[in-house]
Design a protein around this motif. Sequence first.
Motif, PDB file in Angstrom:
ATOM      1  N   CYS A 176       0.843  -1.200   0.000  1.00  0.00           N
ATOM      2  CA  CYS A 176       0.000   0.000   0.000  1.00  0.00           C
ATOM      3  C   CYS A 176       0.877   1.249   0.000  1.00  0.00           C
ATOM      4  O   CYS A 176       1.833   1.349   0.773  1.00  0.00           O
ATOM      5  N   CYS A 190      -6.142  -2.158   0.224  1.00  0.00           N
ATOM      6  CA  CYS A 190      -5.241  -2.419   1.351  1.00  0.00           C
ATOM      7  C   CYS A 190      -6.018  -3.047   2.507  1.00  0.00           C
ATOM      8  O   CYS A 190      -7.032  -2.502   2.944  1.00  0.00           O
ATOM      9  N   ILE A 194       0.022   4.050   1.069  1.00  0.00           N
ATOM     10  CA  ILE A 194      -0.292   4.876   2.238  1.00  0.00           C
ATOM     11  C   ILE A 194       0.365   4.312   3.495  1.00  0.00           C
ATOM     12  O   ILE A 194       0.996   5.038   4.246  1.00  0.00           O
ATOM     13  N   CYS A 195       0.198   2.997   3.715  1.00  0.00           N
ATOM     14  CA  CYS A 195       0.588   2.451   5.020  1.00  0.00           C
ATOM     15  C   CYS A 195       1.497   1.235   4.907  1.00  0.00           C
ATOM     16  O   CYS A 195       1.803   0.618   5.932  1.00  0.00           O
ATOM     17  N   GLY A 216       0.783  -1.606   4.022  1.00  0.00           N
ATOM     18  CA  GLY A 216       0.048  -2.861   4.215  1.00  0.00           C
ATOM     19  C   GLY A 216       0.019  -3.669   2.923  1.00  0.00           C
ATOM     20  O   GLY A 216       0.438  -3.192   1.862  1.00  0.00           O
ATOM     21  N   CYS A 220      -5.514  -0.266   5.719  1.00  0.00           N
ATOM     22  CA  CYS A 220      -6.100   1.091   5.774  1.00  0.00           C
ATOM     23  C   CYS A 220      -7.269   1.268   4.810  1.00  0.00           C
ATOM     24  O   CYS A 220      -7.842   2.341   4.751  1.00  0.00           O
TER      25      CYS A 220
HETATM   26 ZN    ZN Z   1      -2.818   0.853   3.493  1.00  0.00          ZN
END
Ligand code: ZN
Length: 405
Positions: A7, A48, A9-10, A12, A51
């Motif tokens: 991911c 994801c 963003i995070c 994951g 998140c």
């Molecule tokens: Zn994520």
Amino acid sequence: MEIDVCCRICSGRLEQVADFGRQPLSDAFRVPAEQRAEFFFRLAVGVCGSCSMVQLMEEVPRDRMFHDGYPYLSSGSSVMRAHFAGFAERVMSEWSDPFVVELGCNDGVMLGNLARAGVRHLGVEPSGGVADRAAAQGVRVCKEFFESGVAERIRATDGPADVIYAANTLCHIPYVGSILRGVATLLGPEGVFVFEDPYLGDVVRLTSFDQIYDEHFFLFSAGSVQRMAAPYGLELVDVERLAVHGGEVRYTLARKGARDQSAAVRELLADEAAQGIADAAALRAFAGRAADTRDRLVALLTELRERGASVAGYGATAKSATVLNYCGIGPDLIPFIVDTTQAKQGRLTPGSHIPIRGPEAFRDPYPDYAVLFAWNHAAEIMTKEQEFREAGGQWIRYVPEVHVA
Ligand code: ZN
Ligand code: DWN
Ligand code: SAH
């Protein structure tokens, strides 16, 4: 083949939920004589598990998409011109003497309003051709990709921003962490970051799978945006549903503790949780409906060709690249597409190589059927093209499902 992707963003793990196959750059309209091989990538979508952000599995390098020849002009729709003028009006009524920064200001469709009113502003726009158009109408523009370093420079020269705005731009940026770091640097203590992008909920509800293409890296929801903002000290304080571009949400972020969260945020978050908006199963079902749309659209166009009916496309949109290439539709099924953008006329659609002509080709003579690729501008186009229907022409739409009207 599915590979492990993280991911953006995070970090994951992403679960792949849809695959639209090999796709070209959606805005790379080719001159017919072009000899160089086209660039393709694999357009697959993942969600994801940590998140819930929905995103592409593969990133296209940004300079391949956004450069001096980027053809999309935001001012090409009267409804969008009014939409952005409305936002400018709102900024001017809510703030006195603000400093407004816009990311992805394109041809100045929003900032032009502020420039004319003498409001202090700056546009950040890496695509040189459209940035020049913004400058030509008096917009102060910096021809760069916004990221954290650029934000530091702007803060040092111009001071803090009261409003940072990005329409149909944040979802284009896989390195969104750098953008949010930049926003956290540039934003004044009471400032807001307002951005609007296609809403995951609308895309799934309408099976508008053509909202997924190289430039649209993320499909945001209130839940995923709230989680994305938190590590940068930013909070989601307001959301507003927008009808433009087939259904969007305008998100407002503020520094943690600076503003109360509105009831609209709580309602949308609750609604998303109740619906399981980012459940992998729901997204796989969406991909299944997209495949049905593909099969029905190809069957309809094949039948029309067999009957000898004439067909044209309307609007050489970036979105249409996904439809045409996923469906394998070429000039044999749609001989040409009309579009008002001069830079697209005389060129071929990416991957599918359908010639693009000016709008005058539409009525010379009217085709029997027209596939509405700019379906998000349906109201505007239907009003303008009433004579097509009066002459017996019929529109082919594929959102929310294939239908003739
Ligand atoms: Zn994520
Ligand atoms: O997010 C994005 C949006 C804002 O714009 C970008 N990534 C790229 C672009 O996407 P798109 O090309 O799908 O956007 P539109 O606004 O649906 O494109 C409409 C196209 O149709 C333009 O090429 C202009 C054309 N058009 C036309 O020929 N006659 C539009 C109208 C309203 C018309 O009357
Ligand atoms: N805001 C306009 C333009 C949307 S198209 C509208 O809503 O119609 C997306 C725009 O984002 C393009 O003009 C592209 O050049 C720009 N863009 C892409 N990456 C960017 C970045 N990192 N910083 C600023 N603009 C960016």
